[in-house]
Enzyme design. Sequence first.
Site, PDB file in Angstrom:
ATOM      1  N   LYS A  33       0.822  -1.217   0.000  1.00  6.35           N
ATOM      2  CA  LYS A  33       0.000   0.000   0.000  1.00  6.35           C
ATOM      3  C   LYS A  33       0.853   1.263   0.000  1.00  6.35           C
ATOM      4  O   LYS A  33       0.479   2.244  -0.642  1.00  6.35           O
ATOM      5  CB  LYS A  33      -0.942   0.005   1.197  1.00  6.35           C
ATOM      6  CG  LYS A  33      -0.179   0.119   2.464  1.00  6.35           C
ATOM      7  CD  LYS A  33      -1.017   0.389   3.659  1.00  6.35           C
ATOM      8  CE  LYS A  33      -0.027   0.531   4.778  1.00  6.35           C
ATOM      9  NZ  LYS A  33      -0.433   1.295   5.873  1.00  6.35           N
ATOM     10  N   THR A  34       1.992   1.229   0.686  1.00 12.76           N
ATOM     11  CA  THR A  34       2.827   2.428   0.677  1.00 12.76           C
ATOM     12  C   THR A  34       3.305   2.722  -0.731  1.00 12.76           C
ATOM     13  O   THR A  34       3.354   3.868  -1.167  1.00 12.76           O
ATOM     14  CB  THR A  34       4.017   2.274   1.640  1.00 12.76           C
ATOM     15  OG1 THR A  34       3.509   1.879   2.916  1.00 12.76           O
ATOM     16  CG2 THR A  34       4.764   3.578   1.783  1.00 12.76           C
ATOM     17  N   ASP A 215      -3.639   7.445   5.042  1.00 12.92           N
ATOM     18  CA  ASP A 215      -3.093   6.118   5.296  1.00 12.92           C
ATOM     19  C   ASP A 215      -3.792   5.525   6.527  1.00 12.92           C
ATOM     20  O   ASP A 215      -4.240   6.262   7.394  1.00 12.92           O
ATOM     21  CB  ASP A 215      -1.582   6.260   5.550  1.00 12.92           C
ATOM     22  CG  ASP A 215      -0.881   4.922   5.542  1.00 12.92           C
ATOM     23  OD1 ASP A 215      -1.457   3.952   5.014  1.00 12.92           O
ATOM     24  OD2 ASP A 215       0.243   4.837   6.076  1.00 12.92           O
ATOM     25  N   GLU A 216      -3.845   4.207   6.615  1.00 10.14           N
ATOM     26  CA  GLU A 216      -4.458   3.524   7.767  1.00 10.14           C
ATOM     27  C   GLU A 216      -5.837   4.101   8.062  1.00 10.14           C
ATOM     28  O   GLU A 216      -6.176   4.419   9.208  1.00 10.14           O
ATOM     29  CB  GLU A 216      -3.570   3.662   9.025  1.00 10.14           C
ATOM     30  CG  GLU A 216      -2.144   3.193   8.846  1.00 10.14           C
ATOM     31  CD  GLU A 216      -1.991   1.674   8.908  1.00 10.14           C
ATOM     32  OE1 GLU A 216      -3.017   0.960   8.836  1.00 10.14           O
ATOM     33  OE2 GLU A 216      -0.846   1.216   8.985  1.00 10.14           O
ATOM     34  N   GLN A 246      -7.678  -5.078   9.590  1.00  9.01           N
ATOM     35  CA  GLN A 246      -6.588  -4.713  10.502  1.00  9.01           C
ATOM     36  C   GLN A 246      -6.982  -3.571  11.428  1.00  9.01           C
ATOM     37  O   GLN A 246      -6.136  -2.845  11.942  1.00  9.01           O
ATOM     38  CB  GLN A 246      -5.331  -4.344   9.717  1.00  9.01           C
ATOM     39  CG  GLN A 246      -4.715  -5.531   8.997  1.00  9.01           C
ATOM     40  CD  GLN A 246      -3.389  -5.179   8.343  1.00  9.01           C
ATOM     41  OE1 GLN A 246      -2.407  -4.941   9.015  1.00  9.01           O
ATOM     42  NE2 GLN A 246      -3.393  -5.132   7.027  1.00  9.01           N
ATOM     43  N   ARG A 610       2.186 -10.817  10.078  1.00  6.01           N
ATOM     44  CA  ARG A 610       3.503 -10.176  10.218  1.00  6.01           C
ATOM     45  C   ARG A 610       4.606 -11.069   9.687  1.00  6.01           C
ATOM     46  O   ARG A 610       5.725 -10.636   9.444  1.00  6.01           O
ATOM     47  CB  ARG A 610       3.835  -9.864  11.700  1.00  6.01           C
ATOM     48  CG  ARG A 610       2.956  -8.846  12.416  1.00  6.01           C
ATOM     49  CD  ARG A 610       2.723  -7.626  11.624  1.00  6.01           C
ATOM     50  NE  ARG A 610       1.505  -7.758  10.833  1.00  6.01           N
ATOM     51  CZ  ARG A 610       1.216  -6.981   9.805  1.00  6.01           C
ATOM     52  NH1 ARG A 610       2.050  -6.045   9.423  1.00  6.01           N
ATOM     53  NH2 ARG A 610       0.100  -7.154   9.123  1.00  6.01           N
TER      54      ARG A 610
END
Length: 675
Positions: A33-34, A215-216, A246, A610
């Site tokens: 996503k970044t 973001d997020e 998430q 993770r």
Amino acid sequence: MAEAPATLNPAQLAAVHHLDGPCLVLAGAGSGKTRVIVHKIARLLQAGLEPRQIAAITFTNKAAAEMRERAKQIVGGRAAKDLAISTFHSLGVRMLKTDGSRLGLKEQFSIFDSDDVLGVLREAGGCNDNAVARSWQWTISLWKNQGLDAEAAARAAADEDQRVAAVVMKRYEERLAAFQAVDFDDLISLPLKLLARDAEAREKWQGTFRHILVDEYQDTNAVQYELLKALVGEHTPFTAVGDDDQSIYGWRGATIENLKRLPQDFPRLKVIPLEQNYRSTGNILRAANNVIAQNPKIYEKKLWSEFGDGEPVRLLECDSEEHEAERAVARIQALRGADARIAWSDFAILYRANHQARIIEQKLRQAQVPYKVSGGQSWFDRAEIKDLCAWLRLLVNPDDDPAFLRAVTTPKRGIGHQTLASLGEFAGKWKVSLFEALFSPTLKTALKGKAIDSLHEFGRYVNALEERARHTRGGEEARKLMLEFLTDIGYERHLHDGEESEKIAASRWSNVVDFVGWIARRAGGDEDRPEQTVLEVAQTIAVIISLAERSEDQDVVTLSTLHASKGLEWPHVVLAGVNEGLLPFRAGDEEMTPERLEEERRLMYVGITRARRTLVVSTLRRRKKGRELVAAVPSRFITEMKLNESTGREDPRERLAKLRAALAAKASAPAPSAD
DNA sequence: TTTAACCCGATTTTT
DNA sequence: TCGGGTTAAA
């Protein structure tokens, strides 16, 4: 970072090229996503936007710094420098600095950190019990995150405790206003208020950004969403990037309602799921998908990857916390022993609650394995650093009473609490700040001449220092000023007087010296930032405070809570203490609502995703309760991973038993080995 | 009555 | 580890 392919995949491309309307990118874990955000920024620049017209909003300073760094690699340093990449809170600071006066806030306001807030609440609520004050702080913050003011809170209060909290909140807000101070929640709600009330300001800010990326997005709270809406207005396109699976910060006000409402509030919204994962093996993703499939979905999404199945996810059943820690350490040593290319920093041990780290740390130390605990006490929380910050804050805003109280008594200068109590009473009576009160000609009605003299001397010194800080610019100059200031107030001597041990005093002083270096570096500027005066650095201190943190590149094992692990990844991950009661967490007798359980499940999902190559899920069969061991129940999430469908569960005891049985069988009669 | 030693239990965290 | 609460001693 996972190995990223040279080109963007179709979903990523679609997200990058949708420039004109509102866009929701559902970015699964490890889906790049970044990269999407950064490429979209580049695309927007290409389309003719100025860097300053593009805002990218994150939640932490660290994420903002990372994003700027990534952007720099793609669009170059010059453009990256002018991009409006910041946290929600620093954007709020920017808005309040320029237009806060329209809300009656003076230009140099203070930002109270949570200790300051706690102090004000104790005073406002007339209560010295930290636990009580903290629960007020908590309640009030949640109210503010929902967009309620003190009056609305009073109406919303459901029980006696909440009614009290609402009363305290009103007094608290009055005090903040008197101090010309804002808390962290205000950094969002006041800019929103500004845009809601002031058409001129609204027009100006709605014209400032021509695209906003968030973001997020799943972590936004109600007020942050409102601020976003107010900033984009009717016409500005935006890109929200987030993952409903998430969302693990519901307990601090984040609401996935914001995700549900987005298509309703913006009917032209384009929803783009990113499902290809560039991080984990098939086995790990399968376990993750199986767990999260138990949650009701807002948007359908299923991760897949081009990597093979990889190692099976392993389940470890342990006899006690101690045993669990030993086995986690043993596994790390075994893997590393088997392959010299594996570094300590390839490992993370994740857990639900901080206290679980204790025993693991102990075992790691015994085994001489280097480690770091993420989210440990920050350098900025140290008393000596807070002392200096109080001074700097006082320079920025002399009406910052908590800063005044700390600075005036650090180091001791013959102004005791008798004097300060009288000064406080006097200031309260005239509704002025302590600093203002100190210069009042009528102060002598309240205080003795000697006390007034000391106060005046202090006040004059602060004013003189402010004058110099305002004009001192650049790194070397800043360092000189700070060291001179420390000598003036005799800070080093103060440390040595106060400490029982010379060693501790010396280490505190070395922290102070580091801090001075840090200020100097910021004042000096670099290719990303202009030179600043000491006063300018001082004003931004509360907001940037977590930036200077740890150097990332040490070769050490990471211990982290599941919450703090979000957004990070490691080749080898151990999830510790995956038991009912802990994960999902259940406090004593409180009942578990479906919503709570779902958030716990998302936490498990975050933990699983993770891992890049291997994942060990560790659970306790017994755990310590008082002096004896009691039975512990493995987490329901373990069943939900459905490990046995594709892989065998791996319990060495069982394997040993099987092996023994096989050997015994072999000894008597040759049997087909069942492995 | 006050203080010090000790034991126990623990959500999760950023700004 | 950390802080709150309990208990034992002065």
